[in-house]
Design a protein around this motif. Sequence first.
Motif, PDB file in Angstrom:
ATOM      1  N   THR A  55       3.353 -23.144 -73.116  1.00 21.13           N
ATOM      2  CA  THR A  55       4.524 -23.274 -73.975  1.00 21.13           C
ATOM      3  C   THR A  55       4.171 -22.817 -75.377  1.00 21.13           C
TER       4      THR A  55
ATOM      5  N   GLN B  35       1.743 -23.121 -66.311  1.00 17.42           N
ATOM      6  CA  GLN B  35       2.600 -22.691 -67.419  1.00 17.42           C
ATOM      7  C   GLN B  35       1.959 -22.920 -68.780  1.00 17.42           C
TER       8      GLN B  35
ATOM      9  N   THR C  56      10.929 -24.162 -78.507  1.00 16.68           N
ATOM     10  CA  THR C  56       9.812 -23.735 -77.674  1.00 16.68           C
ATOM     11  C   THR C  56      10.277 -22.730 -76.626  1.00 16.68           C
TER      12      THR C  56
ATOM     13  N   THR D 188       8.790 -21.533 -72.692  1.00 18.66           N
ATOM     14  CA  THR D 188       7.790 -21.785 -71.656  1.00 18.66           C
ATOM     15  C   THR D 188       7.623 -20.558 -70.770  1.00 18.66           C
TER      16      THR D 188
END
Length: 95
Positions: free
Chosen positions: A74, A72, A16, A18
């Motif tokens: 992701t 945020q 991932t 972010t």
Amino acid sequence: MQSVTFANVTVPTNNTYTFQMPAITQAILDSGAVNVYYKGSQPTDTWYPLPQYYYYNGGLVWLILPDITLGQTTLSNVGITAEATTYRFDIIAAK
């Protein structure tokens, strides 16, 4: 609407990435929207919405947005290493 752009981001293979975005407030999470677009490394003015599916170096790259939280988002890469990509996040407040 507020647009936030991140250039030349490579999401690691089966991992991932972010993005920190203070513009994603609780009000946006409660009643707004976040639309995500991308364009690859080839010179183009065309933006494509996520999810992103394409072949790169003979393998499938699959980029999805599994999580949007306060401040945020992701991205998740399922597949081989993707090419560097530019992402645009359109953050839209409710009217």
